[in-house]
Every structure is written in C-alpha cells, then in structure tokens.
Scaffold this motif. Structure first.
Motif, PDB file in Angstrom:
ATOM      1  N   PHE A 144     -53.383 -74.442 -43.908  1.00 37.95           N
ATOM      2  CA  PHE A 144     -52.676 -73.838 -45.298  1.00 37.95           C
ATOM      3  C   PHE A 144     -53.449 -74.486 -46.507  1.00 37.95           C
ATOM      4  CE2 PHE A 144     -49.783 -74.662 -48.746  1.00 37.95           C
ATOM      5  CZ  PHE A 144     -49.138 -73.344 -49.154  1.00 37.95           C
ATOM      6  N   LYS A 229     -40.201 -93.785 -41.023  1.00 37.32           N
ATOM      7  CA  LYS A 229     -40.870 -92.218 -41.325  1.00 37.32           C
ATOM      8  C   LYS A 229     -42.394 -92.228 -41.078  1.00 37.32           C
ATOM      9  CE  LYS A 229     -40.113 -87.875 -43.878  1.00 37.32           C
ATOM     10  NZ  LYS A 229     -41.580 -87.477 -43.817  1.00 37.32           N
ATOM     11  N   GLN A 234     -48.728 -81.871 -38.172  1.00 34.20           N
ATOM     12  CA  GLN A 234     -47.716 -80.630 -37.656  1.00 34.20           C
ATOM     13  C   GLN A 234     -48.420 -79.610 -36.937  1.00 34.20           C
ATOM     14  OE1 GLN A 234     -46.007 -79.284 -41.552  1.00 34.20           O
ATOM     15  NE2 GLN A 234     -46.602 -81.318 -42.669  1.00 34.20           N
ATOM     16  N   ARG A 241     -52.999 -67.419 -36.432  1.00 31.26           N
ATOM     17  CA  ARG A 241     -51.706 -67.593 -36.715  1.00 31.26           C
ATOM     18  C   ARG A 241     -51.553 -68.004 -38.099  1.00 31.26           C
ATOM     19  NH1 ARG A 241     -48.376 -66.806 -32.659  1.00 31.26           N
ATOM     20  NH2 ARG A 241     -46.597 -67.382 -33.690  1.00 31.26           N
ATOM     21  N   VAL A 242     -50.397 -67.439 -38.718  1.00 30.15           N
ATOM     22  CA  VAL A 242     -50.174 -67.914 -40.436  1.00 30.15           C
ATOM     23  C   VAL A 242     -49.589 -69.286 -40.350  1.00 30.15           C
ATOM     24  CG1 VAL A 242     -49.211 -67.495 -42.417  1.00 30.15           C
ATOM     25  CG2 VAL A 242     -49.907 -65.646 -41.107  1.00 30.15           C
ATOM     26  N   ASN A 244     -47.014 -71.025 -40.982  1.00 32.43           N
ATOM     27  CA  ASN A 244     -45.726 -70.984 -41.589  1.00 32.43           C
ATOM     28  C   ASN A 244     -44.544 -71.977 -41.457  1.00 32.43           C
ATOM     29  OD1 ASN A 244     -44.750 -68.941 -43.355  1.00 32.43           O
ATOM     30  ND2 ASN A 244     -43.861 -67.915 -41.782  1.00 32.43           N
ATOM     31  N   GLY A 245     -43.821 -72.415 -42.269  1.00 31.21           N
ATOM     32  CA  GLY A 245     -42.612 -73.267 -42.113  1.00 31.21           C
ATOM     33  C   GLY A 245     -43.556 -74.589 -42.033  1.00 31.21           C
ATOM     34  N   ILE A 246     -44.190 -74.911 -42.825  1.00 31.95           N
ATOM     35  CA  ILE A 246     -44.955 -76.245 -42.995  1.00 31.95           C
ATOM     36  C   ILE A 246     -44.356 -77.118 -44.006  1.00 31.95           C
ATOM     37  CG2 ILE A 246     -47.251 -75.459 -42.100  1.00 31.95           C
ATOM     38  CD1 ILE A 246     -47.706 -75.256 -44.903  1.00 31.95           C
ATOM     39  N   GLY A 247     -44.338 -78.556 -43.529  1.00 34.27           N
ATOM     40  CA  GLY A 247     -43.839 -79.557 -44.433  1.00 34.27           C
ATOM     41  C   GLY A 247     -44.833 -80.081 -45.391  1.00 34.27           C
ATOM     42  N   LEU A 248     -44.633 -79.611 -46.803  1.00 30.56           N
ATOM     43  CA  LEU A 248     -45.631 -79.456 -47.800  1.00 30.56           C
ATOM     44  C   LEU A 248     -45.476 -80.814 -48.555  1.00 30.56           C
ATOM     45  CD1 LEU A 248     -47.499 -77.104 -48.453  1.00 30.56           C
ATOM     46  CD2 LEU A 248     -46.016 -76.797 -50.448  1.00 30.56           C
ATOM     47  N   ASP A 249     -46.571 -81.573 -48.835  1.00 29.62           N
ATOM     48  CA  ASP A 249     -46.329 -82.686 -49.755  1.00 29.62           C
ATOM     49  C   ASP A 249     -46.264 -82.069 -51.214  1.00 29.62           C
ATOM     50  OD1 ASP A 249     -46.989 -84.906 -51.437  1.00 29.62           O
ATOM     51  OD2 ASP A 249     -48.320 -85.795 -49.700  1.00 29.62           O
TER      52      ASP A 249
ATOM     53  N   SER B  24     -42.572 -86.141 -49.271  1.00 31.03           N
ATOM     54  CA  SER B  24     -44.153 -85.874 -48.668  1.00 31.03           C
ATOM     55  C   SER B  24     -44.359 -84.827 -47.548  1.00 31.03           C
ATOM     56  CB  SER B  24     -44.744 -86.992 -48.224  1.00 31.03           C
ATOM     57  OG  SER B  24     -44.541 -87.549 -46.745  1.00 31.03           O
ATOM     58  N   ASP B 149     -45.900 -64.404 -37.352  1.00 28.33           N
ATOM     59  CA  ASP B 149     -46.670 -65.246 -37.835  1.00 28.33           C
ATOM     60  C   ASP B 149     -48.207 -65.077 -37.365  1.00 28.33           C
ATOM     61  OD1 ASP B 149     -44.720 -66.645 -38.877  1.00 28.33           O
ATOM     62  OD2 ASP B 149     -44.681 -68.184 -37.408  1.00 28.33           O
TER      63      ASP B 149
END
Lengths: 528, 166
Positions: A144, A229, A234, A241-242, A244-249, B24, B149
């Motif tokens: 991304f 943590k 990810q 593939r796109v 999608n639904g990623i954990g963004l900083d 984060s 997706d």
C-alpha cells in the motif's frame, strides 16, 4: 496573545503542571521533547543496525527474513523490530509536540528562527525515513505504501514512465529495487541526523540527552510495550490483489488515505502550503527585538561568565582590544542576542552597591540598564509599607508579570544579579524578596530559572552571599497562565515575612550619596 | 515513597507508549469497499509522429555536420493517444492522452483506477494512436470475473500491438 497560541498554551499548562508534580521539573517529559527526540533517534539507529544483520533484500526474501525476525527470533530480533517501529513513532510524536510547544510558548521568532526553520527539513526527512522503512518489509502495508507513494511521486512531472506501474502487477519488480530502498533507508536517516545537528547549532547547551532516569524509564516502557504488542507484518504483498483492510501507522501515514479523498494534487498542495507556512512563521509577524546587550570594556575583566551563561550563544570571548591587563573581553553578536539580560545578572561588576557616579557594569542592556533596574527597585520599594514589606522581582513571561505596585518586571529573573537581593534586604528596602519567573520546566529564556536557582544555592557564579537571610527570599515559578498560583504563593510568603522578627541589618556600609534611600525618594516625591 | 513515585512515573510513560503503539496499526484502513475489486487501466505508449518523415536529398545530407547526418527528417512531436474504456456497456473513461516531455516527443501514459463491485463484468478498451480521425487502431473486449480485492490490470503491449488483461 494569538488566540491559537493561547489555547495551545493552556493545553500544555493542563498537561505540564500535573507532570511537573509527578516527575518534577527536571524529569518532566514534556520539557524534554527535543532530548527525547534525539534519544529515540539513537534507539531507532541501534535497533536498525541490529535488524539489518538479519534482513535480506529480495522480493520473496525481504518478507521471509522479517518474518524470521519477528516469529523465530522474537525474543531478541523481534523485540528490536518493535523498538525500531515504536521508537520511530515516538520520534514523530516528540517532533510534532515539540513543534506545537515551541509555537505555543513563542519560541520560534526572533533569533530562534534558525532552529524553527531547520526543524522543517527534519520533519520531511523523518517522514521519508519512516516511509522507506515500511516499504522494506514487503507485506500488505508495504505494498500500500509503495503504491500510494509512487502515485504521489508520479503526480509530479518528473518521471517519464509512472513508477507506480512497478507495483500493480507481478513480474515488474526486481530485487534490485529493495537494495535501492535499503540504501535510501540508511542514507536519509544519516542526512536527518546531520540536519538535527544543524538544528541545535545555535543553541547554547542544547539538551540532546534526556535525564538518565527518564531515559531508563523510557527504555523499560518500550520493552514492556514491545512484549505486550510486538510489531508484526500484515501478510505478504500480493500485487494481484488490492492491499485492503490494513493496519495503518497513523503517525507516519495520515495523509495516505487523503490521496483517495482529495487526490494527489491536493495532498501536494497541502504539503507545500504547510511547509511554506512553517518556513515563514518566524516572520509572521516578526518579533520586536530590544537593542542587544552592550559590553563596557572599562568594567569588563574578561571573566567569561556572561558567555558561559548566555542561552543563545550570543556572547563570545575575544582577544582584548584595550590596554587593560586582561587577556580577553566579551563580544556580543547582536543578531543572536534577545536582550534577556541574563548576562547582566552573571557579570561580577553588576552590583548595585557600587558607588560610582553612574552605576555601570561590564555588560548591560541599552534599553533596560542595571542602573534603571536599581532605580525601579528603589522606586517600588519606597511604596512598600506595613509589617511584611515584600518586593517582587518578576520575569515578564511569568505568572507575576501582571502585578502592579510592589513588583519590578524584567526580561528574565536571571537578569537580577544576586547582589541585588542582598542590596534590597541589607539596605532595608524590603523585609522579603520574591523572585518570580516562568514555570520551572518552561523558562522562556531556557536557562533563566536554572541559573537563578544555582546562583542562590551558591553553585554558580555570581553567588548569593551567605549573609543574605534565605528565609526572606522566595522563588515562585509559575507560567503566565498561572497568575493566581503565583499570587497565592506571594501572599503566603508575605504573611510569613510579616510574622518574622525584625531583621538584623548586617551591612556596615553607609548609604551612598548617589544611591537615594526610599525615605529620600519619598521626601523628594512629596516636594515635587 | 520514592519507589511509589517511580512506579507512577513508569506507569504514565508506559501508558503513553502503549497508546502510540496502538495507533501504529489501528484503526484499520480499507481503500475499497469489502466486496469490490479494482480495474486498473495503465500503459505507456507513444502515438505516431505528428507528420510524415521526409527523405533527405543527398545535397541536404551533405550540408549536415558529418556526425549528424541522417537519411530522414522526422517531426519531433507525437500525436495524443485517444483511449476509451467501457464497463458493462457504459463509458467509464475517455481521454486524449498528450505526449510527455517538454518537446511533446515522449510516450503518452495513463494510470486510472476503477473500483467495481465483485462479479462478472464486460470490459472493452479501445485506442487510437495514428492520424485517423475516427475508428480505433487497437481494441479489446473481455468478460472478466472480478474477485473481491482483486486488482485487474489492463495493459497495452506495443510489441504485440494488443491489450492484455492480467
């Protein structure tokens, strides 16, 4: 005061004062933002070097090596990865809060423009460093980041072929690209460190290391958070593939979703406008500056205390230019001097007891000389009456600056030489003296509070003489927004002084003919 | 008392750091809706030159400096590429893509993303890169099954003179 600045300052007050109580002014993290920024940079650097031992460049191998770091070797390399990630995020937090705080406390105009201005490339380089780091992991987030970053760059009319095309289909990306990113992820932070050095170049005694206790606690907290943590990937990047639904900083990538909402051109426009605004702020409007301090060679013995105490590196010692038998003399750089008067307070010649025809000292402010300060003190003292006569020496940026009647205001409390306190008490100008400056962890002139405390504690030249009764001196450290706190402390001290027995004057000197007594001043006033 | 104070300080610092660690990678971000995919029209292609090349006469060639002699004189600038994309019979994109470069002699480029619901779609892409006023030089039509997706790229391969769907 600018309303935005006022709100921000109130916000900082709300956070800083409880922190002052919990940590004490010396350990307060909010007063150590720059030093903590440096500290986190070193953590990122050391953990980055450690991670590089295990990292492998290559489309497949990059992700696999990071997985090996995070899963198989979690107890050392995995923890280091979390240190690397979270210290980078904390560095962003430190930089942004530092920027807001310097703005809130008006620490960005006048001679401070240089540090403010050089802070701008630090922000840019910090973000480039972080973004190239995320790229290296080559997981979905990296995909991304690669896609949006290259689309942003493609918007600029620089590249012939869109670089984003490398990230939309498999087979176009080569392992060499990762070598380039590794190079960038090393080179940009090195350049960042260089600019960080430039950033503090004009600051005297810059705080680049937090107090040891705070550093240890930060390390322990980082370790705890890294175990609680751990920073993880990810899932591998898949160009078919796109991501999608990623954990963004959200510290490094808050603008990336905006490219979808606003478009790349608008994001560039925003970044340009933000950078321009930051760059021009020191002159919107410029700070009105009083005339710089001036050296009077006849009274300067080249002791270097003024150069030692100046928080702005505005004074340096140079070879003597007159016939006096001293090797050096002080020289003021007017472009760096903010006329805080700290040099006046540090000069051993600055003693109000001097019985010269006109009170002079080795270094003085042309617009607020030591003579004028002594006159104001005597003038204010002449108006004091009652059992607890307290005279307040207040910093113009502190909580007592707005008081009238019994208060002498000056650019910084460290402008008052310790001998002035001795003078006030030994000449019976007042029964007690309050020195009221800024909040301890937020001194407008950085070192004024510290120098004053050290002079009073006989740890720094010029000392407050031992004969001065300490119980008749109070220091009040409160910001401009804490005027009521300052007032309460002054009233409490005045009550304490009123309850004290009359002081025994120890000064054997007769009152000089050139120094009028409060009584003489009153008489003079009455007759004119 | 001192130990309690240190514990308090540590708890505050750890809580702040935990907040930073949480932010984060949270909240999560989705570029496209859950049951959607992306059709990406992207290629780099140079259209024909604006005019015909002219063969130089021997005299003209002789007049040129020895290191710059050539047999043809071609106009530098290129034409714009005209491209159309239809999805399910409806026009999704139509554009004249100007040549890149200061002199307008570089290839035209397109990079356009279309978010579509997952499922079957009829996709048609057409391009004109010559002097002709109407009609198309290259054309392709395909029925594609777009997965959630999925990133479906429509590229143009000048060496084959055809569009590819991948």
């Amino acid at each position: 005061m600018n309303p935005i600045r006022k709100v921000l300052r109130a916000g900082f007050e709300l956070i800083e004062r409880p922190f002052d109580r919990l940590f004490g002014p010396a350990l307060n993290p909010v007063a150590q933002l720059g030093a903590l920024g440096f500290f986190f940079f070193w953590i990122v650097a050391v953990s980055g070097i450690y991670l590089f031992i295990f990292f492998d460049t290559g489309i497949e191998r990059a992700y696999q090596s990071v997985e090996y770091i995070s899963r198989d070797q979690w107890f050392h390399a995995g923890v280091m990865r979390s240190f690397h990630r979270y210290a980078s995020d904390l560095m962003v937090v430190m930089v942004l809060v530092h920027l807001l705080r310097e703005f809130a406390y008006d620490h960005y105009r006048g001679v401070r423009w240089f540090s403010w201005f050089t802070g701008l490339p630090i922000i840019w380089l910090l973000y480039v460093s972080g973004i190239t780091g995320y790229w290296l992991v080559w997981d979905k987030l990296a995909q991304f980041v690669a896609l949006v970053s290259s689309e942003l760059l493609d918007w600029l009319p620089i590249f012939g072929e869109p670089i984003a095309r490398n990230f939309i289909a498999t087979g176009t990306l080569t392992s060499r690209f990762f070598s380039l990113m590794v190079f960038m992820h090393v080179a940009v932070p090195l350049f960042l460190l260089f600019i960080m050095w430039v950033h503090i170049l004009r600051i005297s005694r810059p705080k680049v290391n937090p107090p040891r206790m705070l550093a240890l606690m930060s390390l322990a907290a980082l370790l705890a958070v890294s175990i609680w943590k751990p920073a993880l990937s990810q899932g591998p990047a898949d160009l078919a593939r796109v991501p999608n639904g990623i954990g963004l900083d959200w510290f490094y990538l808050p603008l990336y979703p905006l490219t979808e909402l606003w478009g790349n051109g608008s994001v560039w426009a925003f970044l340009t406008a933000f950078s321009l605004m930051i760059a021009l702020m020191p002159w919107l409007p410029p700070l009105r500056r009083a005339r710089a301090a001036e050296v009077d060679l006849e009274h300067c013995n080249g002791c270097a205390r003024c150069a030692e105490d100046c928080p702005y590196e505005a004074i340096k010692m140079v070879r003597r230019t007159d016939d006096l038998p001293f090797p050096t003399e002080a020289e003021v750089n007017p472009s760096l001097c903010v006329s805080c008067g700290i040099c006046v307070g540090s000069c051993p010649s600055s003693t109000p007891f001097r019985r010269t025809e006109e009170l002079k000292t080795g270094i003085d402010l042309p617009e607020y000389s030591l003579r004028q300060l002594r006159e104001r003190v005597m003038d204010v003292a002449s108006g004091l009456s009652g059992p607890g006569r307290v005279l307040v020496l207040a910093c113009e940026h502190g909580g007592a600056a707005g008081r009238i009647g019994d208060t002498v205001v000056m650019p910084c409390v460290a402008m008052a030489p310790p001998s002035l306190i001795d003078f006030i008490l030994s000449r019976d100008l007042a029964d007690g003296v309050v020195v009221a400056g800024c909040a301890e962890s937020a001194c407008y002139n950085r070192l004024g509070v510290q120098w004053t405390e050290q002079r009073f504690a006989a740890e720094r030249d010029p000392y407050l003489r031992a004969r001065v009764p300490r119980e008749r001196i109070a220091t009040v450290w409160a910001s401009a927004l804490a005027a009521s706190k300052a007032e309460a402390e002054i009233v409490e001290f005045a009550a304490r002084v009123a309850a004290m027995p009359p002081k025994r004057l120890r000064s054997p000197l007769p009152v000089s003919s050139t120094v009028p007594t409060p009584k003489a001043l009153q008489t003079e006033r009455g007759t004119t | 008392m001192k130990a309690l104070r240190w514990i308090g300080q540590f708890v505050v610092i750890a809580a702040l750091f935990a907040g930073v660690a949480a932010l984060s990678d949270w909240p999560r971000y989705s570029q496209i809706p859950k049951d959607a995919g992306v059709v990406m029209l992207s290629f780099v292609h140079g259209a024909d030159r604006k005019g015909e090349c002219r063969r130089l006469t021997p005299e003209e060639i002789a007049k040129l400096p020895p290191n710059m002699r050539r047999v043809q004189d071609c106009p530098r600038g290129r034409r714009a590429v005209y491209v159309e994309l239809d999805v399910d019979g409806r026009s999704a994109y139509r554009a004249d893509l100007p040549p890149t470069g200061i002199a307008g002699d570089g290839p035209s480029r397109v990079y356009q993303r279309f978010v579509l619901p997952a499922g079957r779609h009829d996709v048609a892409v057409r391009m004109r890169d010559s002097a002709r006023a109407d009609g198309f030089d290259h054309e392709s039509r395909k029925s594609v099954e777009l997965m959630p997706d999925q990133m479906l790229v429509i590229d143009y391969r000048p060496e084959n003179g055809s569009f590819i769907f991948r």
